[in-house]
Design a protein around this motif. Structure first.
Motif, short mmCIF file in Angstrom:
data_model
loop_
_atom_site.label_atom_id
_atom_site.label_comp_id
_atom_site.label_asym_id
_atom_site.label_seq_id
_atom_site.Cartn_x
_atom_site.Cartn_y
_atom_site.Cartn_z
N SER A 55 28.87 24.68 29.24
CA SER A 55 28.54 24.41 27.82
C SER A 55 27.94 23.02 27.64
N SER A 56 28.31 22.08 28.53
CA SER A 56 27.73 20.73 28.45
C SER A 56 26.47 20.60 29.31
N GLU A 57 26.00 21.75 29.83
CA GLU A 57 24.77 21.85 30.62
C GLU A 57 24.78 21.02 31.90
N HIS A 58 26.01 20.81 32.43
CA HIS A 58 26.13 20.17 33.74
C HIS A 58 26.15 21.18 34.87
N MET A 59 26.20 22.47 34.50
CA MET A 59 26.33 23.53 35.53
C MET A 59 25.69 24.80 34.98
N LEU A 60 25.06 25.57 35.87
CA LEU A 60 24.46 26.84 35.49
C LEU A 60 25.49 27.97 35.60
N VAL A 61 25.28 29.04 34.83
CA VAL A 61 26.22 30.17 34.82
C VAL A 61 26.32 30.80 36.21
N GLY A 62 25.15 30.97 36.85
CA GLY A 62 25.15 31.57 38.21
C GLY A 62 25.91 30.74 39.20
N ASP A 63 25.80 29.42 39.09
CA ASP A 63 26.53 28.52 39.99
C ASP A 63 28.04 28.62 39.76
N LEU A 64 28.41 28.80 38.47
CA LEU A 64 29.84 28.95 38.16
C LEU A 64 30.40 30.22 38.81
N MET A 65 29.64 31.32 38.70
CA MET A 65 30.10 32.58 39.30
C MET A 65 30.15 32.46 40.83
N ALA A 66 29.14 31.78 41.41
CA ALA A 66 29.15 31.57 42.86
C ALA A 66 30.34 30.69 43.25
N PHE A 67 30.59 29.64 42.46
CA PHE A 67 31.72 28.74 42.72
C PHE A 67 33.03 29.52 42.70
N LEU A 68 33.16 30.42 41.72
CA LEU A 68 34.38 31.23 41.61
C LEU A 68 34.56 32.11 42.85
N GLN A 69 33.46 32.68 43.35
CA GLN A 69 33.54 33.51 44.56
C GLN A 69 33.89 32.67 45.78
N TYR A 70 33.32 31.46 45.86
CA TYR A 70 33.68 30.58 46.98
C TYR A 70 35.15 30.18 46.91
N ALA A 71 35.64 30.00 45.71
CA ALA A 71 37.06 29.68 45.53
C ALA A 71 37.93 30.83 46.04
N MET A 72 37.51 32.08 45.72
CA MET A 72 38.24 33.25 46.20
C MET A 72 38.21 33.31 47.74
N GLN A 73 37.04 33.00 48.31
CA GLN A 73 36.93 33.02 49.77
C GLN A 73 37.83 31.97 50.41
N ILE A 74 37.87 30.79 49.79
CA ILE A 74 38.74 29.73 50.32
C ILE A 74 40.20 30.16 50.25
N MET A 75 40.60 30.70 49.10
CA MET A 75 41.99 31.10 48.91
C MET A 75 42.36 32.26 49.86
N PHE A 76 41.44 33.21 49.98
CA PHE A 76 41.73 34.35 50.86
C PHE A 76 41.75 33.94 52.34
N SER A 77 40.97 32.93 52.69
CA SER A 77 41.05 32.43 54.06
C SER A 77 42.42 31.81 54.32
N LEU A 78 42.94 31.11 53.31
CA LEU A 78 44.30 30.57 53.44
C LEU A 78 45.33 31.69 53.45
N LEU A 79 45.02 32.77 52.73
CA LEU A 79 45.89 33.95 52.74
C LEU A 79 45.92 34.56 54.15
N MET A 80 44.77 34.58 54.81
CA MET A 80 44.70 35.07 56.19
C MET A 80 45.53 34.19 57.11
N VAL A 81 45.47 32.88 56.85
CA VAL A 81 46.28 31.95 57.64
C VAL A 81 47.76 32.25 57.44
N SER A 82 48.13 32.57 56.19
CA SER A 82 49.54 32.89 55.90
C SER A 82 49.96 34.16 56.63
N MET A 83 49.04 35.14 56.75
CA MET A 83 49.35 36.35 57.51
C MET A 83 49.59 36.01 58.98
N MET A 84 48.81 35.06 59.48
CA MET A 84 49.02 34.63 60.87
C MET A 84 50.37 33.95 61.01
#
Length: 584
Positions: free
Chosen positions: A263-292
């Motif tokens: 909303s303050s035009e410091h970030m694009l909508v597509g970048d926010l969605m990509a950022f959210l997916q990268y966050a999921m990937q980071i968290m799920f990688s840690l989830l994989m570590v927890s499975m190990m």
């Protein structure tokens, strides 16, 4: 567990290929959110349909590549882990085959079975997970962080709070659960032991009507294992909810603060969605570590138990003076009196025992003669015989064959000279002929028939519909005790050894069969040394030499009539079994 991974050497190229494939899979997955951001920023927002189709096609290509390399990595990692499990099982089995009876007593048969099966399977499961996750989890985590920071460094501060909390949660839960995995494997040993006793002793259990007692024992062991498994799973069950809770709170924080930045035009909508997916990937990688963290501790506990077996050095070893042994044994074999067994002041005690099982034993057993050993229960008869093939090593003195210390011979040289009929007749799954040929694999049908005939086994074998091809069930459960003993004797006879050891091998035979068998054996073993351990006086009366044992010591040596005059203990044994007319 790292020690066990030395058995991965034959699979080095395959492991490297898996690492490369997993790397490619990770890169393809890391690039997809960036492509999606481009579609939204430059395609959807600007209404550029051709651009959407173009980038969408790239996404499909990267997805297809990721799928193909993922399947290839799964296939290769499965092949590697299966081959690794096979190799370790083979290595463990071969190593256990070299154990003396002392090592079997120390670890226990039930535990050895569990370690060779269940424990190796656990390590195998951990290996296949590590091959996939060892590269992917760090790659996805580090790569995801780099890509997220490239989209918006300020919003990446969310990870500064989330990742330490996530790591601390994994650490706390793992520390609580890890000790239980080691306990679980020991309780599987216990369950295996109870189950094995219950199945092998089913006849005794039923004859004494102790089924309820054994059922209770199994139920207790089973319940003990179940409660431990429940406890560890309860602890590990906290992992997933805590992961998802932290993951969802992180997503909320990203969407909240990301929305403000859009909303303050410091970030694009597509970048926010990509950022959210990268966050999921980071968290799920840690989830994989927890499975190990869930699997690795149990695999590590199993690996320790496997290494205990592989690192255990057998007490009975070949000293290395093998060439001398070969020369001596060959020259002795060519002499007229091959097969001379000599005990010189021999003493032996079982590991951990206060008193010796036998002490100061000295005698000679000569070819063409029958040496009988008799004595009360626990006098050391079977112990003495087990020292000749080196099932145990003596504590003091010497055991010699043809003048050569048995410890200076290779085990193969030593045991090739011996035909042993053990106290407990043990048969293997197969046919009657297979069990007799166990003593000599290349024996002809004529040799098999002759050995069975000498052992007085032909009568009951011919009564079977398939004859010598009749099946034998595990342990010879479909035969009587006397039939098993006669097949065991035939197995030793077909070997035509220089030394025969009969360890109470006639106890299940009736007196008529016993007499016929001994008469047949006398003709068959005229040039061999025969040592017989027996409880029956009638079995040893005609022996050339009778050794009387009492509390591990020799209290009399001689022929029957000599011992009747000189040995009170022998007279007691004789009078307890024979009538006055038979003694006379």
């Amino acid at each position: 567990m790292i020690k066990l991974f030395r058995y991965l050497k034959p699979y080095r190229l395959a492991v490297a290929a898996v690492m490369v494939l997993v790397l490619l899979q990770s890169l393809s997955e890391l690039y997809l959110p960036t492509l999606m951001a481009d579609i939204i920023n430059d395609g959807v927002v600007k209404g550029n349909i051709p651009y959407i189709w173009k980038i969408g096609s790239f996404m499909l290509v990267f997805t297809a590549v990721g799928t193909v390399v993922s399947i290839a990595a799964s296939y290769l990692s499965s092949r590697i882990s299966a081959g690794f499990g096979r190799d370790v099982r083979s290595k463990t089995f071969r190593h256990v085959e070299n154990f003396s009876l002392q090592e079997f007593d120390q670890i226990g048969t039930a535990s050895l079975i569990t370690r060779t099966t269940n424990d190796i399977t656990q390590v195998q499961m951990v290996l296949i997970m590590m091959l996939r996750l060892m590269v992917m989890a760090p790659m996805m985590c580090i790569g995801g962080l780099i890509m997220a920071v490239s989209k918006d460094a300020t919003l990446s501060l969310v990870f500064v709070g989330a990742i330490p909390i996530l790591a601390l949660t994994i650490l706390i839960i793992a520390r609580q659960g890890i000790p239980y995995f080691k306990v679980m494997q020991k309780k599987i040993d216990k369950l295996n032991l109870v189950l094995r006793e219950g199945l092998t002793g089913i006849r005794v259990i039923r004859s004494f009507n102790r089924f309820e007692h054994e059922t209770k024992k199994f139920k207790e062991a089973n319940e003990d294992l179940t409660q431990t498994a429940i406890k560890v799973n309860q602890i590990m069950a906290f992992m997933m909810p805590m992961m998802m809770l932290i993951l969802n709170f992180s997503s909320i924080a990203i969407i909240w603060f990301g929305g403000l930045r859009v909303s303050s035009e410091h970030m694009l909508v597509g970048d926010l969605m990509a950022f959210l997916q990268y966050a999921m990937q980071i968290m799920f990688s840690l989830l994989m570590v927890s499975m190990m963290f869930v699997m690795v501790p149990r695999g590590s506990a199993s690996a320790v138990r496997i290494n205990e077996v592989l690192n255990m050095e057998p007490v009975i070893t070949e000293k290395g003076s093998l060439e001398k042994g070969k020369v001596d044994i060959q020259s002795a074999s060519n002499s007229e009196h091959a097969g001379i067994v000599e005990f010189e002041q021999v003493s032996f005690r079982y590991p951990g025992a206060e008193n010796p099982a036998i002490s100061d034993i000295s005698f000679r057993a000569l070819p063409g003669e029958v040496t009988a050993i008799i004595g009360g229960t626990g006098s050391g008869k079977s112990t003495l015989v087990s020292l000749i093939p080196r099932f145990y090593d003596i504590e003091d003195g010497f055991v010699r064959i043809d003048g050569v210390d048995v410890r200076d011979l290779t085990l193969e040289q030593l045991r090739s000279k011996i035909g042993l009929v053990p106290q407990k007749a043990l048969l293997f799954t197969g046919t009657v002929a297979d069990n007799i040929r166990y003593g000599k694999t290349d024996a002809t049908d004529e040799e098999v028939n002759h050995a069975a005939n000498t052992a007085q086994a032909t009568e009951f074998i011919s009564g079977m519909p398939e004859g010598f091809e009749a099946p034998i069930s595990q342990g010879g459960a479909n035969l009587s005790g006397g039939q098993k003993q006669r097949l065991s004797i035939a197995r030793a006879l077909i070997r035509k050894p220089q030394i025969y050891l009969f360890d109470d091998s006639f106890s299940a035979l009736d007196f008529k069969t016993d007499a016929k068998l001994r008469a047949a054996l006398k003709k068959e073993t005229t040039e061999a040394t025969v040592i017989i351990v027996a409880q029956r006086v009638s079995t040893v009366m005609d022996a050339d030499r009778i050794i009387v044992l009492d509390e591990g010591k020799i209290v009399g040596i001689g022929k029957h009539r000599e011992l009747m005059e000189s040995s009170g203990i022998y007279r007691e044994i004789v009078s307890s079994q024979l009538s006055e007319e038979e003694i006379a």
